[in-house]
Design a protein around this motif. Sequence first.
Motif, PDB file in Angstrom:
ATOM      1  N   ILE B   2       0.855  -1.187   0.000  1.00 50.49           N
ATOM      2  CA  ILE B   2       0.000   0.000   0.000  1.00 50.49           C
ATOM      3  C   ILE B   2       0.893   1.239   0.000  1.00 50.49           C
ATOM      4  O   ILE B   2       1.744   1.386   0.872  1.00 50.49           O
ATOM      5  N   THR B   3       0.710   2.110  -0.981  1.00 50.08           N
ATOM      6  CA  THR B   3       1.536   3.324  -1.041  1.00 50.08           C
ATOM      7  C   THR B   3       0.669   4.548  -0.747  1.00 50.08           C
ATOM      8  O   THR B   3      -0.548   4.449  -0.564  1.00 50.08           O
ATOM      9  N   ALA B   4       1.345   5.678  -0.744  1.00 51.93           N
ATOM     10  CA  ALA B   4       0.607   6.929  -0.530  1.00 51.93           C
ATOM     11  C   ALA B   4      -0.431   7.124  -1.616  1.00 51.93           C
ATOM     12  O   ALA B   4      -1.503   7.682  -1.368  1.00 51.93           O
ATOM     13  N   ALA B   5      -0.107   6.673  -2.813  1.00 49.24           N
ATOM     14  CA  ALA B   5      -1.040   6.866  -3.924  1.00 49.24           C
ATOM     15  C   ALA B   5      -2.389   6.205  -3.634  1.00 49.24           C
ATOM     16  O   ALA B   5      -3.438   6.754  -3.978  1.00 49.24           O
ATOM     17  N   HIS B   6      -2.363   5.041  -2.953  1.00 48.66           N
ATOM     18  CA  HIS B   6      -3.627   4.397  -2.616  1.00 48.66           C
ATOM     19  C   HIS B   6      -4.508   5.338  -1.800  1.00 48.66           C
ATOM     20  O   HIS B   6      -5.694   5.463  -2.040  1.00 48.66           O
ATOM     21  N   TYR B   7      -3.871   5.949  -0.837  1.00 45.75           N
ATOM     22  CA  TYR B   7      -4.647   6.833   0.048  1.00 45.75           C
ATOM     23  C   TYR B   7      -5.144   8.053  -0.702  1.00 45.75           C
ATOM     24  O   TYR B   7      -6.281   8.484  -0.517  1.00 45.75           O
ATOM     25  N   THR B   8      -4.309   8.603  -1.567  1.00 43.57           N
ATOM     26  CA  THR B   8      -4.777   9.805  -2.274  1.00 43.57           C
ATOM     27  C   THR B   8      -5.881   9.461  -3.263  1.00 43.57           C
ATOM     28  O   THR B   8      -6.793  10.271  -3.459  1.00 43.57           O
ATOM     29  N   VAL B   9      -5.802   8.286  -3.868  1.00 45.19           N
ATOM     30  CA  VAL B   9      -6.898   7.901  -4.767  1.00 45.19           C
ATOM     31  C   VAL B   9      -8.190   7.761  -3.976  1.00 45.19           C
ATOM     32  O   VAL B   9      -9.249   8.266  -4.380  1.00 45.19           O
ATOM     33  N   ALA B  48      -1.938  11.097   4.964  1.00 45.22           N
ATOM     34  CA  ALA B  48      -1.207  10.157   4.122  1.00 45.22           C
ATOM     35  C   ALA B  48       0.138  10.750   3.722  1.00 45.22           C
ATOM     36  O   ALA B  48       1.169  10.077   3.792  1.00 45.22           O
ATOM     37  N   TYR B  49       0.151  12.014   3.324  1.00 46.99           N
ATOM     38  CA  TYR B  49       1.418  12.649   2.979  1.00 46.99           C
ATOM     39  C   TYR B  49       2.358  12.645   4.172  1.00 46.99           C
ATOM     40  O   TYR B  49       3.555  12.403   4.049  1.00 46.99           O
ATOM     41  N   ALA B  50       1.780  12.953   5.326  1.00 43.09           N
ATOM     42  CA  ALA B  50       2.612  13.100   6.522  1.00 43.09           C
ATOM     43  C   ALA B  50       3.372  11.819   6.801  1.00 43.09           C
ATOM     44  O   ALA B  50       4.562  11.857   7.112  1.00 43.09           O
ATOM     45  N   VAL B  51       2.697  10.659   6.687  1.00 42.07           N
ATOM     46  CA  VAL B  51       3.367   9.430   7.090  1.00 42.07           C
ATOM     47  C   VAL B  51       4.086   8.761   5.931  1.00 42.07           C
ATOM     48  O   VAL B  51       4.666   7.713   6.107  1.00 42.07           O
ATOM     49  N   THR B  52       4.041   9.346   4.742  1.00 40.25           N
ATOM     50  CA  THR B  52       4.817   8.736   3.670  1.00 40.25           C
ATOM     51  C   THR B  52       5.992   9.600   3.250  1.00 40.25           C
ATOM     52  O   THR B  52       7.129   9.132   3.208  1.00 40.25           O
ATOM     53  N   SER B  53       5.756  10.882   2.953  1.00 37.75           N
ATOM     54  CA  SER B  53       6.844  11.650   2.362  1.00 37.75           C
ATOM     55  C   SER B  53       7.254  12.876   3.176  1.00 37.75           C
ATOM     56  O   SER B  53       8.214  13.525   2.829  1.00 37.75           O
TER      57      SER B  53
ATOM     58  N   LEU C 116       4.557   9.815  -4.735  1.00 43.95           N
ATOM     59  CA  LEU C 116       3.537   9.106  -3.975  1.00 43.95           C
ATOM     60  C   LEU C 116       3.711   7.588  -4.051  1.00 43.95           C
ATOM     61  O   LEU C 116       2.886   6.847  -3.544  1.00 43.95           O
ATOM     62  N   ALA C 118       5.983   6.043  -2.582  1.00 41.92           N
ATOM     63  CA  ALA C 118       6.645   5.628  -1.349  1.00 41.92           C
ATOM     64  C   ALA C 118       5.678   4.834  -0.482  1.00 41.92           C
ATOM     65  O   ALA C 118       4.473   5.082  -0.481  1.00 41.92           O
ATOM     66  N   GLY C 119       6.215   3.844   0.235  1.00 41.46           N
ATOM     67  CA  GLY C 119       5.389   3.072   1.141  1.00 41.46           C
ATOM     68  C   GLY C 119       5.113   3.849   2.413  1.00 41.46           C
ATOM     69  O   GLY C 119       5.684   4.917   2.656  1.00 41.46           O
TER      70      GLY C 119
END
Lengths: 655, 102, 165
Positions: B2-9, B48-53, C116, C118-119
């Motif tokens: 699961i990546t940040a992209a999942h959460y943003t989608v 989601a951004y906070a905990v990924t990037s 995005l 990144a895990g």
Amino acid sequence: MTWLLAIPGLPAACFLVFLVSSRRIRERLLPLPAVCSFITLGLSVTALARVWPGGAEEPVWRGVLPFAPLGDHTLELSMALDPVAAAMLIVVTLIAACVQVYSLGYMHRDERKGWYFGVLSLFTSAMLVLVLSDTLLLTFMAWELMGLCSYLLIGFWFEMEAPRKASMKAFLTTKVGDMGFLLALFMIWSTVGSFEYRAVLESLGEWPAAAAAMAGFGLVFAAMGKSAQMPLHVWLPDAMAGPTPASALIHAATMVAAGIYVVARMLPLLALTPWVMEFVLAIGVATALMGGVLACVQHDVKKVLAYSTISQLGFMFIALGAGNAEVALFHLVTHAFFKSLLFLGAGVIIHAAHTQDMRLMGGLGRHMPITAGTFTVGTFALAGLFPFSGFFSKDEIIAVLVHHDHWYAAALALTASFLTAFYVNRLLFRVFSGPEQGELHEGHPSMLASLVVLAGITCVLGFASPTFAEFLGGEGVWPELGVALPSLAVAGAGLVTGWWIYGRRGVVVNTRIYKERFARLYGVLDQRLHFDTFYRQMIVEPFAIVASALATIDRTAIDGVVNGAIGFWKRAAVVAWSFDDAAVDGLVNGLAKIDVSATRLLDDFDNGFVDGIVAGVGHVVTAASAVRRVHTGNVRTYLIGLVSATAVLVWVLTR
Amino acid sequence: MITAAHYTVLASGLFCIGLFGVLNARSALRVVVAVELMLNAVNLNLVAYAVTSGARPASALAFVLLLIVIAAAEVGLALALVVALSRRSDITAIDGYATLKG
Amino acid sequence: MSARDVLFYAYAALSIVCAVGIVRARRLVHAVVWLFATMVALAGIYLTLGSELMAGVQLFVYGGAVTVLALFALVLTRPVPELPARLSSASPWVAGASVLLLLATLITTTVDATELRAGVRPAPSTALVAAELFGRYVVLFEVAGLLLTVALVGAIIVARKDDAS
């Protein structure tokens, strides 16, 4: 030296106390702001003693509050105490103390005096923050806060129409200038990466020419709005609709001087671009002359003083344009004292005579000796007579012009000071001599005490002129005879002319002959050189016409297509009306007393212009078949257009 | 994974559903409810951004909390407005308020 | 697929379904109930991110306070009179099309963005967030509190019965 924070802090605390307390408590606490202003005055004197003998490059004290971390930079709000700030502290706190004491007498019958004293304290606090501020960001915050206080105080008697309109006008006009300040802030941030005065001034070598020009011009433009320079001066005469002591503090001594103060601090940045300096000089000369001419034809005592303030601020601009900040600041200081003296004196006169119209006054001199005496001191200082403070500061300005070979500017400045002397005598004779009015009485003791203090300062301050220049790190000189004599002669000529027309016969003079002989000229002058007419006809009315034209197109062309639109119209009108009634009126009950015409204009703007734009976007974005659905006035349809446009924009920008 | 992209989608989906709700709401109250959904989608994005990037995840979360406070203030006011509107004009139908019409 | 992935997809599906429920609900009460369900599902999503603080706040603020507030507002307002369809000028189709356009744009840009990919890292602990909030940003925190107070006072004034009428 953290105690310096108490200087702006105490008045702010006063404001907060007045804000939260009930009317009954406020009535009891009325002397509190005056007491606070005396404490701040004492603190300011201590601060001055710490800075003495001045001339130092580094500030004595500096306090920094990290405000907002932004990536690599951190926005800081900082204050610093240097000689300029220390001198201004004394000026502001002293005049604020006088005005507060005076107001106790002046406003004691007013119903909302608690609010008045509160806002006055808030204003004082904002001005002191501006004086102490060490970053342009904090300066801008204080600058805007002062604008708000000015708006509130001009519109203090909002039950009447004139103050309401005047407060709107002042707010909007100075806002135009504030755009310049924002521009300057952007340029400074992008070039230096810091708002700190010292950092900006130390980086001058690295400034690209275009950026320096834009930042300098932006600051000048901001100062033109705040310090009522032509053509943004139109708000100041109208601002006289506010309470007189507030005019004395805000529209004579401090807030209008803020523009000069900020420009004086940033003068090296302006000096990078010669045309900006020439622009400042030209604006200053034009304003000084215009203010002088218009002061000669006003009948309202306060408006005469307002135009003379504009004219004197023009003199300060002249000094800045000639590149001499110390001289500009000295004129600022002397002017602050004698002009607030004049305004406070005018307040006593207005109280006694129950009118502001000079034509209805006369013979006040015999019944009000203290007022008449102190007022005369103020007018003579304004006219630039020895030994009053105005003589020294005005003389220095003309000497600077002569030394820099600005001969035209010097000649025009002398003309302006001739006019000053002339209208000063007109004022004196109209008010104090001539046939007497009935029942006249001297003002309240608290009011007279303030007058006497200010008059005393006006008498002696001039002799501090070399000390002041040295204190600020400049070169102190005494007036030269070669400059002083012509300027005195010019002032004398102005006084004699004034006496010839207004004082010679010792009765109310009839100036109708002059008015008829120069009817055209007088008409133009009477209309304040048509500045307001110009703005109305060139900006406000075309705007309204365009707006209503757009609205008409909207209505006829588009709605004509929609079937059964009329029925919907009626409904919408009813609903709109009830919405207005319920939500808007309810929410802004207090604020709703806004100038009707402006509201209507904004309404037109909204209806015509914004609708037009939204509709235009809608046209582009939605399919052609949906066009007739776009102009419903329905927020939802607009939102759909907005969403689609956003989607397209994101798509285009990220491809 | 699961990546940040999942959460943003997911957040985009929730946001758009909320937006559709706003655009199609008949009543002011329904608009408020749908706006809440949009707000939550934005919050999810930020977390989601906070905990990924994010470089300082704790700061980012602190800001999300502040955002929630501000959003709560907004909800309170919006609901009060809805109540006031219905009390004073008997209409909470959002289509009725067409003052922007030229 | 780890247990966490499974949980994410489950909660994501749940939240989408509930969100659609908000929009599709005929009666407002149902919409509010769906809102509550969506908020709970979102709290689950926060748990999959490893942020139990956010999950808790989500439950308290949105699941609890906001839903209850909305229900109160519902009780205090009168039922919406059914308006003639003619008045509802923008058809759901136009709205739906524009929203779908936006959704497509958002998803494509998100999927394209390399940042995005990144895990998920472990979320910062509650103690860390608290240290930031009450240390570095304490002024902001206080201002937010003030704002909330002002907004609530304003809400009371706005919603209060008008004495005059």
